[in-house]
Design an enzyme around this catalytic site. Structure first.
Site, PDB file in Angstrom:
ATOM      1  N   SER A   1       2.060  15.011  -3.675  1.00 25.69           N
ATOM      2  CA  SER A   1       0.859  13.817  -3.260  1.00 25.69           C
ATOM      3  C   SER A   1       0.761  13.996  -2.045  1.00 25.69           C
ATOM      4  CB  SER A   1       2.338  12.148  -3.405  1.00 25.69           C
ATOM      5  OG  SER A   1       3.583  12.669  -2.906  1.00 25.69           O
TER       6      SER A   1
ATOM      7  N   LYS B   1      -3.327   9.217  -0.617  1.00 32.05           N
ATOM      8  CA  LYS B   1      -3.298   8.025   0.580  1.00 32.05           C
ATOM      9  C   LYS B   1      -5.093   7.171   0.794  1.00 32.05           C
ATOM     10  CE  LYS B   1       1.228   5.523   0.970  1.00 32.05           C
ATOM     11  NZ  LYS B   1       1.746   7.245   1.018  1.00 32.05           N
TER      12      LYS B   1
HETATM   13  C1  LIG Z   1       2.865   7.359   0.495  1.00 33.25           C
HETATM   14  C2  LIG Z   1       3.296   8.433  -0.089  1.00 33.25           C
HETATM   15  C3  LIG Z   1       4.094   8.264  -1.679  1.00 33.25           C
HETATM   16  C4  LIG Z   1       4.039   7.162  -2.292  1.00 33.25           C
HETATM   17  O1  LIG Z   1       3.607   5.957  -2.581  1.00 33.25           O
HETATM   18  P1  LIG Z   1       3.564   4.629  -2.592  1.00 33.25           P
HETATM   19  O2  LIG Z   1       2.456   4.243  -3.074  1.00 33.25           O
HETATM   20  O3  LIG Z   1       4.414   3.623  -1.815  1.00 33.25           O
HETATM   21  O4  LIG Z   1       4.758   4.846  -3.740  1.00 33.25           O
HETATM   22  C5  LIG Z   1       4.549   9.882  -2.207  1.00 33.25           C
HETATM   23  N1  LIG Z   1       3.982  10.672  -1.417  1.00 33.25           N
HETATM   24  C6  LIG Z   1       3.496  10.800   0.243  1.00 33.25           C
HETATM   25  C7  LIG Z   1       3.101  11.658   0.334  1.00 33.25           C
HETATM   26  C8  LIG Z   1       2.628   9.683   1.005  1.00 33.25           C
HETATM   27  O5  LIG Z   1       2.271  10.238   1.214  1.00 33.25           O
END
Ligand SMILES: *Cc1c(COP(=O)(O)O)cnc(C)c1O
Length: 334
Positions: free
Chosen positions: A309, A56
């Site tokens: 992520s 993010k």
């Molecule tokens: C926010 C987030 C997501 C999903 O992202 P989007 O853009 O809302 O689809 C996936 N994994 C993590 C760790 C996140 O913080």
């Protein structure tokens, strides 16, 4: 592509230049165990190593840098308890701006202090995320703070897309890319970057059975609300917004499928990440591995890139999952 989408490869390349040098280029590593299991090369993009513990920071940094100096001086604001709040606090501080992050009184103290530690002005208001969002709108109207939402914003999507540029650079022949999806900022940006470079790559979104807002919205042909339920993949909770302007259209056009995972499958993904790959990931970060382990990606086109992520998981919860708990948020039968 025939229809033009709100964020293009040019926007993503501009974002990559803008944020260059400010973020970590995260490692991309082959997974021996998953490659053996799937019979094709599987590479892991270790984006949970990114500063603040999730991707993010890419979107937040690009959004803050896209503001005018005058807007940056007024400050930025969002309602977030999680990874977007951390990222925006960090990005604002790095650029000499101030982030105000609004949260409800129900948010645990450790999350509050962590975002405060990253330099944000934290405001605790009301008893729900909706009340926190009302406070955001009040401060935007009253003080002129600039709202940076977590996903439905062109500069945020373009920033997340820079992760897609790195992946297609690291694995130019990628046949399949697995992406966690909630509001769809990551999915929209990464898919736009990869399909621009290699249109035949299959892009598969992954989310939890408990509250799959994007999948339900695809089925309805428009953004719909889903009930929010506790999950190991808490970062994938929340809706896509009924007045969604950017990510629904983009994900609908660019994702080849969205696959849903159970809590037990997500737990198995987290355990595999830890035991086989030596990586601590949160539930949302483990859904790609989970889908491969569960055999839910059919007729895999290799090689495969999997995005890990984020890693912001409560470590006591992580330990319980490592010790075999499969559904810590099991809902008691009524
Ligand atoms: C926010 C987030 C997501 C999903 O992202 P989007 O853009 O809302 O689809 C996936 N994994 C993590 C760790 C996140 O913080």
């Amino acid at each position: 592509m025939s229809v033009s989408l709100p964020v293009t490869i040019d926007d993503i390349e501009a974002a990559a230049r803008r944020i260059s040098g400010r973020l970590l280029r995260t490692p991309f590593v082959a997974s021996a165990s998953l490659s053996k299991l799937c019979g094709v090369t599987v590479g892991l993009k270790l984006e949970h190593h990114q500063a603040t513990g999730s991707f993010k920071l890419r979107g937040a940094t690009n959004a803050v840098l896209s503001l005018s100096a005058e807007e940056r001086a007024r400050g930025v604001i969002a309602a977030s308890t999680g990874n977007h709040g951390r990222a925006l606090a960090h990005a604002a501080k790095a650029e000499g701006s101030l982030a105000t992050i609004c949260m409800s009184r129900l948010v645990p103290e450790n999350k509050v202090s962590e975002i405060r530690r990253l330099g944000a002005d934290v405001r605790i208001v009301g008893k729900s995320q909706d009340e926190a969002q009302e406070e955001v709108e009040r401060l935007v109207a009253e003080k002129g703070l600039v709202m940076i939402p977590p996903f439905d914003h062109p500069a945020v999507v373009a920033g997340q897309g820079t992760l897609g540029l790195e992946i297609i650079d690291e694995m130019p022949d990628a046949g399949t890319v697995l992406i966690p999806v909630s509001g769809g900022g990551l999915g929209a940006g990464v898919a736009a970057a990869i399909k621009a470079r290699k249109p035949t790559t299959r892009i598969i979104g992954l989310t939890m059975e408990r509250g799959a807002a994007m999948k339900a919205s695809f089925a309805a042909g428009k953004p719909v609300l889903v009930e929010e339920r506790p999950s190991l993949a808490d970062s994938l909770g929340g809706g896509i917004g009924l007045d969604n302007r950017v990510t629904f259209q983009m994900c609908h056009a660019l994702l080849d499928d969205i696959v849903l995972l159970t809590e037990a499958e997500i737990a198995a993904g987290m355990r595999h990440a830890y035991r086989q790959e030596r990586e601590i990931v949160e539930g949302a970060g483990a859904v790609g591995i989970a889908a491969l382990l569960a055999g839910k990606i059919k007729n895999i086109d290799g090689p495969v890139a999997v995005i890990l992520s984020g890693r912001n998981v409560d470590m006591d919860l992580h330990l319980r999952v490592m010790n075999g708990e499969t559904d810590p948020f099991r809902e008691e039968a009524a």
